[in-house]
Design an enzyme around this catalytic site. Structure first.
Site, PDB file in Angstrom:
ATOM      1  CD  GLU A  17      40.606  32.746  40.627  1.00 34.92           C
ATOM      2  OE1 GLU A  17      40.468  33.979  40.745  1.00 34.92           O
ATOM      3  OE2 GLU A  17      39.972  31.919  41.299  1.00 34.92           O
ATOM      4  NE  ARG A 115      46.436  27.091  43.424  1.00 35.52           N
ATOM      5  CZ  ARG A 115      45.296  27.787  43.346  1.00 35.52           C
ATOM      6  NH1 ARG A 115      45.267  29.054  43.722  1.00 35.52           N
ATOM      7  NH2 ARG A 115      44.187  27.209  42.934  1.00 35.52           N
ATOM      8  CG  ASN A 117      42.688  31.267  45.058  1.00 38.10           C
ATOM      9  OD1 ASN A 117      42.985  30.899  43.915  1.00 38.10           O
ATOM     10  ND2 ASN A 117      41.442  31.384  45.450  1.00 38.10           N
ATOM     11  CD  GLU A 135      41.032  23.520  44.603  1.00 34.45           C
ATOM     12  OE1 GLU A 135      41.810  23.932  43.716  1.00 34.45           O
ATOM     13  OE2 GLU A 135      39.971  24.081  44.885  1.00 34.45           O
ATOM     14  CG  ASN A 168      38.226  32.539  46.069  1.00 34.24           C
ATOM     15  OD1 ASN A 168      38.806  33.101  45.156  1.00 34.24           O
ATOM     16  ND2 ASN A 168      37.914  31.257  46.025  1.00 34.24           N
ATOM     17  CG  ASP A 221      35.944  31.403  43.224  1.00 35.46           C
ATOM     18  OD1 ASP A 221      36.899  32.186  43.156  1.00 35.46           O
ATOM     19  OD2 ASP A 221      36.069  30.176  43.095  1.00 35.46           O
TER      20      ASP A 221
HETATM   21  C1  BGC Z   1      40.482  28.644  43.141  1.00 33.45           C
HETATM   22  C2  BGC Z   1      40.248  27.221  42.727  1.00 33.45           C
HETATM   23  C3  BGC Z   1      39.112  26.629  43.542  1.00 33.45           C
HETATM   24  C4  BGC Z   1      37.910  27.514  43.497  1.00 33.45           C
HETATM   25  C5  BGC Z   1      36.804  26.988  44.369  1.00 33.45           C
HETATM   26  C6  BGC Z   1      39.193  29.397  43.064  1.00 33.45           C
HETATM   27  O1  BGC Z   1      39.390  30.724  43.469  1.00 33.45           O
HETATM   28  O2  BGC Z   1      41.455  29.245  42.316  1.00 33.45           O
HETATM   29  O3  BGC Z   1      41.438  26.490  42.891  1.00 33.45           O
HETATM   30  O4  BGC Z   1      38.779  25.348  43.046  1.00 33.45           O
HETATM   31  O5  BGC Z   1      38.255  28.806  43.912  1.00 33.45           O
HETATM   32  O6  BGC Z   1      35.789  27.927  44.553  1.00 33.45           O
HETATM   33 CA    CA Z   2      38.776  33.153  42.838  1.00 35.68          CA
END
Ligand code: BGC
Ligand code: CA
Length: 328
Positions: A17, A115, A117, A135, A168, A221
């Protein structure tokens, strides 16, 4: 699409990530959220450093990494439910463990399994970072548990949005009037009016709805913006990144990748910013899937797209305030 080349540039990790290009080092930063590691890949020499960040009371997930402008070796990270600062020098050993130098904020106390992201800095260098609920299966968190926060130059935190499921992708238009945002579980890319001076957002609307656009299983994402103002979006479960014209709400291009779960994208690769770096995840894939596709969880460099991106913004802290906190 002739001329497009895809190369895996880093070994597979569990949940890649947060890619971020560091111009002065010609290096790509990214994280492995599950392992709590920050990776730094010096593209010219091939050197690969891994920094493990010890957990704080809120967990060990390192979700984002952004250099602090004007303070070499200091990086802002998401750590569990905290935003923290770590110190990391190129002269450190290639594998190295540190504790956060300082935890700036711990949030979402009512949801201890949340958490951080994704997170990114706006054109003025304020950090925007969001959280997600626990998740157990990728893409299926406890819904509406997360929030989006903004961390100012003065290190104060503001709560910007609630009821987010997976915080995201984030991007800002070049005229600094629009903020693009993805909550993955809405299966859409949204836009807000953005006030550059105050950092306020308003007037939420949809840029594109994935299902209506024919993307039935893809989850939107991470995201970045190119020089023309088009959005490049990582498609988890989709094996691809797509380029969207946000004004028309149309998909302009699709680039397939040798990994199913694409998590984020950033521009980099030298002053031209014409390489698109892409991270991926292998969480939830079966042994058979992993054996069939060894690139799952890899980080990739896509070249030959014929389009440039823009440099990322680093975190612009009031350095006196930050040094004060570091000294305590
Ligand atoms: C997260 C993951 C998640 C995914 C789903 C990511 O940005 O870090 O935990 O499963 O997005 O799209
Ligand atoms: Ca992501």
């Amino acid at each position: 699409m002739s001329g497009v080349e895809i190369k895996q540039v880093a070994p597979s990790v569990r949940l890649g990530e947060g890619p971020h290009w560091v111009e002065e080092d010609q290096a790509l930063l990214f994280v492995d959220i599950v392992e709590g590691d920050v990776h730094r890949l010096f593209l010219e020499t091939g050197r690969h450093q891994v920094l493990h960040v010890e957990a704080d009371e809120s967990g060990s997930a390192v979700s984002l990494v952004i250099p602090v402008e004007g303070a070499r070796d200091l990086f802002l990270v998401g750590l569990g439910r905290s935003l923290a600062v770590v110190r990391w020098a190129a002269s450190d050993p290639d594998r190295h463990t540190v504790k956060a130098e300082v935890v700036l904020h711990t949030i979402d106390h009512h949801c201890p399994t949340n958490r951080f992201n994704d997170g990114k800095c706006d054109p003025r260098g304020r950090l925007w970072a969001g959280t997600m609920g626990f998740e157990s299966t990728p893409g299926e968190p406890e819904l509406f548990k997360g929030s989006l926060f903004r961390l100012g130059h003065d290190l104060q935190i503001s709560h910007m949005l609630d009821k987010i499921s997976i915080a995201n992708g984030l991007a800002w238009s070049h005229d600094k009037k629009t903020f693009y945002y993805i909550d993955s579980c809405t299966y859409a890319v949204d836009a807000f009016d953005y006030d550059d001076s105050t950092g306020a957002i308003s007037n939420r609307r949809k840029v594109i709805d994935y299902k209506a656009a024919g993307l039935q299983k893809d989850i939107p994402d991470g995201m970045c913006i190119d020089e023309k103002g088009n959005l490049w979006v990582a498609n988890f479960y989709g094996k691809k990144v797509i380029c969207i014209d946000p004004t028309a709400g149309k998909i302009l291009r699709t680039v397939e990748l040798p990994a199913h779960n694409i998590t984020s994208v950033c521009w980099g690769g030298g002053p031209a910013y014409s390489t698109l770096f892409v991270t991926s995840s292998k969480i939830g894939l079966t042994e058979e899937q992993l054996a069939a596709e060894p690139a799952e969880g890899g980080t990739f460099a896509i070249t030959g797209l014929g389009v440039r991106g823009v440099p990322p913004t680093n975190f612009k802290a009031d350095l006196e305030m930050l040094r004060d906190k570091l000294a305590k």
